[in-house]
Design an enzyme around this catalytic site. Structure first.
Site: not given
Ligand code: UD1
Length: 317
Positions: A13, A32, A80, A120, A143, A147, A172, A187, A270
């Site tokens: 992103i 980075d 992730s 989300s 995760y 967040k 997503n 995905v 999962r």
């Protein structure tokens, strides 16, 4: 012309956002450490940006890099759910210590605003759809917890120190520059690369799970709006599209776009996965003037084209 800094600017992103800021003629500093990002994501912009290969947890160098910056876009993370389940401490370091370090450095050198990439995943197991920001967060993965803490820190920094923050809950995200190579990649990047190679995509669960898949250009435009917005300071906002697609539907659409008729393979679901996700984007519409410009099917087509071009470049090298 303004000066911006993008943490995680070599990532998926972040690099799309950097490209857009450069295109608008701004000065852009990129931080980075290349732990999950790739310098190649910025190769077309090499002469137009200042690149700093720094870990965001190192607050002292960050202060220097942030000096004179108008807005910091904080995109750096280990993004992730699955990695956070396997190694919560490593993810916690990048996602919580890293976020806190960015906020502290920004506060110390009087950056005007920090726009943060949140997720989300904070909604977790709350089954109500669509998700709106007044629902209490109920994360079901480390995760999601990280967040959520990032959002809370951001809100506190606005209250305690007057640092302007806007936390964007991404739904997503997919598109060019998404890395398909990890077992835990998003995905769509995995499905597209598999199907372009004629392999069946692997669905975890029954394929009825659905997501509000958001093309990266929509997320970039939300960030640009958030940099200038006069409402929503010290708040969180969903950034999605307001539509959702199941994985089965995704495979059907991809077969049409790629020109194949590949059947998916099914594996067990999962751990930490949620069933459905859909954004209510009313708040971002009202406060940022955000509207998703690129719908899911168009975004998928553009992403397939991009992966096709990458593959053909690799073949001709
Ligand atoms: C979650 C967050 C998202 C965040 C992302 C970071 C939610 C709703 N979304 O995405 O905001 O940016 O984490 O990692 O919490 N799947 C397969 N086959 C594969 C790969 C995945 O079937 O090869 C399935 C997963 O089991 C899941 C769905 O596809 O049901 C989406 O998975 P993924 O792309 O990893 O994202 P989320 O975990 O939903």
């Amino acid at each position: 012309m303004k000066t911006f800094c993008v943490t995680g600017g070599a990532g998926f992103i972040g690099s799309n956002l950097v490209a857009s800021l450069v295109e608008q003629g701004h000065r852009v500093r990129v931080v980075d450490d290349l732990s999950t990002g790739y310098k190649e994501n910025l190769s077309a912009l090499a002469g137009s940006i200042d690149f700093h290969p720094i870990d965001i947890c190192e607050t002292e160098p960050l202060r220097e890099i942030f000096s004179g910056v108008d807005v910091v876009f904080h995109e750096a993370a280990i993004p992730s759910v699955q990695k956070s389940i396997l190694n919560p401490q490593r993810s916690n370091h990048a996602n919580i210590d890293g976020t806190l370090s960015v906020l502290v450095a920004a506060r110390d050198v009087k950056v005007r605003r920090v726009v943060l990439a949140m997720s989300s995943s904070v909604y977790g197991e709350n089954p109500t759809l669509p998700k709106n920001e007044s629902m209490p967060p109920r994360p079901i993965s480390p995760y999601g917890v990280m967040k959520m803490v990032g959002e809370w820190y951001a809100q506190l920094f606005t209250r305690l120190y007057g640092l302007e923050t806007l936390a964007l809950r991404y739904f997503n995200v997919f598109g060019p520059h998404q890395d398909p190579t990890s077992e835990y990649s998003g995905v769509l990047s995995k499905f597209i690369t598999a199907m372009l190679e004629g392999r069946p995509p692997v669905i975890f669960g029954d394929g009825e799970q659905s997501r509000d898949f958001t093309f990266v250009d929509n997320v970039v435009s939300a960030n640009l709006l958030a940099a200038e917005a006069t409402r929503g300071i010290g708040e969180v906002m969903n950034i999605g599209t307001g539509r959702r697609f199941s994985l089965k539907e995704v495979v059907r659409l991809l077969n049409r776009i790629v020109g194949t008729s590949i059947q998916p393979r099914y594996d067990p679901p999962r751990l930490g996965d949620i069933q459905h996700s859909l954004a209510d984007i009313g708040r971002a519409r009202e406060w940022l003037g955000y509207t998703p410009q690129v719908d899911f099917e168009t975004g998928l087509q553009r992403t397939v084209e991009w992966f096709r071009r990458c593959r053909s470049q690799v073949k001709t090298v």
